[in-house]
Design an enzyme around this catalytic site. Sequence first.
Site, PDB file in Angstrom:
ATOM      1  CB  CYS A  12     -28.616  -3.155  15.997  1.00  0.00           C
ATOM      2  SG  CYS A  12     -29.038  -4.782  16.587  1.00  0.00           S
ATOM      3  CB  CYS A  15     -29.019  -7.673  15.702  1.00  0.00           C
ATOM      4  SG  CYS A  15     -30.135  -6.389  16.222  1.00  0.00           S
ATOM      5  CG  ASP A 387       6.187   9.098  -0.107  1.00  0.00           C
ATOM      6  OD1 ASP A 387       7.137   8.845   0.639  1.00  0.00           O
ATOM      7  OD2 ASP A 387       6.051   8.619  -1.243  1.00  0.00           O
ATOM      8  CG  ASP A 580       4.871   6.388  -4.033  1.00  0.00           C
ATOM      9  OD1 ASP A 580       5.231   6.780  -2.906  1.00  0.00           O
ATOM     10  OD2 ASP A 580       5.650   5.894  -4.859  1.00  0.00           O
ATOM     11  CG  ASP A 584       3.986   6.312   1.481  1.00  0.00           C
ATOM     12  OD1 ASP A 584       4.753   6.671   2.382  1.00  0.00           O
ATOM     13  OD2 ASP A 584       4.226   6.450   0.269  1.00  0.00           O
TER      14      ASP A 584
HETATM   15  P1  ADP Z   1       9.854   7.643   0.476  1.00  0.00           P
HETATM   16  O1  ADP Z   1       9.380   7.592   1.886  1.00  0.00           O
HETATM   17  O2  ADP Z   1      10.558   8.919   0.160  1.00  0.00           O
HETATM   18  O3  ADP Z   1       8.804   7.343  -0.535  1.00  0.00           O
HETATM   19  P2  ADP Z   1      10.862   4.926   0.686  1.00  0.00           P
HETATM   20  O4  ADP Z   1      10.383   4.791   2.080  1.00  0.00           O
HETATM   21  O5  ADP Z   1      10.174   4.173  -0.375  1.00  0.00           O
HETATM   22  O6  ADP Z   1      10.952   6.486   0.301  1.00  0.00           O
HETATM   23  O7  ADP Z   1      12.349   4.553   0.673  1.00  0.00           O
HETATM   24  C1  ADP Z   1      13.193   5.145   1.614  1.00  0.00           C
HETATM   25  C2  ADP Z   1      14.600   4.745   1.425  1.00  0.00           C
HETATM   26  O8  ADP Z   1      14.784   3.370   1.723  1.00  0.00           O
HETATM   27  C3  ADP Z   1      15.076   4.910   0.017  1.00  0.00           C
HETATM   28  O9  ADP Z   1      15.505   6.222  -0.243  1.00  0.00           O
HETATM   29  C4  ADP Z   1      16.232   3.905  -0.028  1.00  0.00           C
HETATM   30  O10 ADP Z   1      17.371   4.502   0.536  1.00  0.00           O
HETATM   31  C5  ADP Z   1      15.769   2.799   0.881  1.00  0.00           C
HETATM   32  N1  ADP Z   1      15.164   1.694   0.135  1.00  0.00           N
HETATM   33  C6  ADP Z   1      13.902   1.257   0.216  1.00  0.00           C
HETATM   34  N2  ADP Z   1      13.686   0.197  -0.593  1.00  0.00           N
HETATM   35  C7  ADP Z   1      14.860  -0.037  -1.218  1.00  0.00           C
HETATM   36  C8  ADP Z   1      15.314  -0.995  -2.197  1.00  0.00           C
HETATM   37  N3  ADP Z   1      14.500  -1.920  -2.715  1.00  0.00           N
HETATM   38  N4  ADP Z   1      16.588  -0.926  -2.594  1.00  0.00           N
HETATM   39  C9  ADP Z   1      17.406  -0.004  -2.095  1.00  0.00           C
HETATM   40  N5  ADP Z   1      17.055   0.904  -1.192  1.00  0.00           N
HETATM   41  C10 ADP Z   1      15.806   0.906  -0.743  1.00  0.00           C
HETATM   42 MG    MG Z   2       7.184   6.834  -1.847  1.00  0.00          MG
END
Ligand code: ADP
Ligand code: MG
Length: 684
Positions: A12, A15, A387, A580, A584
């Site tokens: 609750c 409490c 994703d 993943d 996300d």
């Molecule tokens: P998704 O949403 O498809 O899983 P991410 O959000 O992980 O992809 O990454 C999106 C984009 O950001 C990648 O395609 C890349 O262009 C850029 N990016 C993210 N992290 C890195 C990194 N460590 N080195 C280079 N590019 C990166």
């Molecule tokens: Mg991803």
Amino acid sequence: MKTRHRIKGLDCPVCAAKIEDRIKKMGYNARIDLPSQSLIIEDGDIEEINRIISSVEPGAGIAENSNVSPVGRKLKILLLSCIVYIFALITGRYLHGSYEPLEYGIYILAYILAGNGVLLKAGKNILHGKFFDENFLMTLATVGAFLIHELPEAVAVMLFYNAGEILEGMALARSRKSISSLVNLKAETVNKIAPEGIVTVPASSMTVGERFIVKSGERIPLDGSIVSGETWLDLSLLTGESKPVKAGEGYRVVAGTINSTGLIEVEATAILERSYTSRMLQMVEEASSRKSRTERFITKFSRIYTPIVVLIAVFLATVPPFFTGGNYSEWLHRALILLVISCPCALVISVPLGYFAGIGKASRTGVLIKGSNYLEVLAGIDTVLFDKTGTLTEGKFGISEISGHNGMAQAEAILIAASVESNSNHPIARSIVDYAFSIGFKKEDFLAVRNYREIPGEGVYAIVEGNEVALGNERILRGLSLSSSPKGRSKIYLTVGGKLSGTIDISDKLKEDSKKAIESLRGQGLASIAMLTGDSPDVAAAISSELGLDWYQGGLSPEGKLEILEKSSSAGCKIAFVGDGINDAPVIVRSDVGIAMGRAGSDAAIETADIVISDDSPLQVSRAIAIARRTRSIVFQNISLAIGTKALFIILGAFGLVNMWGAVFADVGVALIAVLNSLRIFHG
Ligand code: ADP
Ligand code: MG
């Protein structure tokens, strides 16, 4: 230091507030997080606090971290009550008539053993003005049974309910254990700073005083204090607060929390075993606390069903005798009979048993579910959002071309890129580093990197040899104009000192069964299947048309993903999000059902997800939905059958065609059918 303790027997809010107040008055800094049933406190005498809690709310207190799991303890009590019950059944016949109080005594003992949980909950709910849940229904029916001397029935209802709950708990415990082992498998290594550079060693080999680095998105493997670097930490596992906390030099980090943005160097202050136990406890706790988010089916059902039954019973006890000018006690007896048969064993066992089977089946398939309610929500999903990188695609990038620009040599571009990316955990980063190794660079060749920072969904920033370096997608180029990247490929840009100095063409492969996954979801009649990615819109378009998705959105920052999810959600979609990465995690939390990839997935994603896919195959999403739907329909069948039979017997009884024993007997039969029916979930 803040510590988190699990509390038991407290539900609750009033409490909780009272307890918080009293603890604060004693000079401690405390907070109670009711949904996760925990107390967060900064240095305090636990014994004393425990006394305060139980003085405000009798029966409540800090749960001990004993080795006996709640399921184990419940099972022991269930066995004990079964034994007493059987004893009561055997002796009851002889005691009946001559030693009735003794007969009642034995039954009441069995009843209290089996039903104490339900009775306590019903009592508490009534005190807080919450009637008409399943606990109240069972209490009413069983007390009614005692009043009309149907003792075996009263105990049986409680036993059946407990058995179902325990089975459900066991299935959940197993699936949570698999999740913990998935996470532990990965957290077992540490990036130790050794004289020869950074080496990956088992966490168990680390001693106090040794140093290690933690990259962004990684879980902190050991307790320690930051010696250099700045970052934002996600302490939600520890404190229940989702707001990130800024941490710099001297900050004491706790194993199990997640390093969200920067690169930090940490000096270990505890060895693995000490850090490890706290982490495990937190994880399991987190998993179980999530159960409260959606109401359980049986509770929802009881809220409608119980008042109807109560109304009819009250009607039966008062109205007919009034009109027939007749015998109140006889009609009261009939009303009690109605209450007793209103709560069939089949009803109380079929729901938890269905979940036991559903969660068990899913576990065996490789879909690990953190709470039974997610199975239920999953059955009602109409939108699946994926994703891209690491979820629909392998997340292992091939590098097809690297070129230097503005006077930078190709090899130099590679070296700078790999040096910076060696601090990141992103799949792209790992591919670039691997590529550098494959063309002959060694770890020792890597340049010193300072002020490393990672922006999820965008790229990485650092200072190398005095120059500002950025590496990532178009977004790092704000201000510069460039031609778009070719379809099916992603481009990574490198800028040094504000000038474009290199481009890297990377390509990712679709996972083997991504296509099948979409087709199979399509076959399940979902309203929409779509993709949200941080990768460029061009790549998103190519992948989307290859897979036949309904829509997609590319070039999204983590906030962008969240925005789209919220828009769909407020438009009334019931959304499962599958991802993943650390980027996300927020969407996984906000979606109706968050699903994470267990192997390649970042710790942040796995921790926050409701469901974890142990083999990373997107095909599991439709399998999970199929299991969820099947579980729901079988639970529904069981309930209909149980209620239908009851209704039939009530009507037959009203015409004097069967007696109450007929109804009780039929109930046991229906309960058995419900058990067998639930087991069908395993073979679907
Ligand atoms: P998704 O949403 O498809 O899983 P991410 O959000 O992980 O992809 O990454 C999106 C984009 O950001 C990648 O395609 C890349 O262009 C850029 N990016 C993210 N992290 C890195 C990194 N460590 N080195 C280079 N590019 C990166
Ligand atoms: Mg991803």
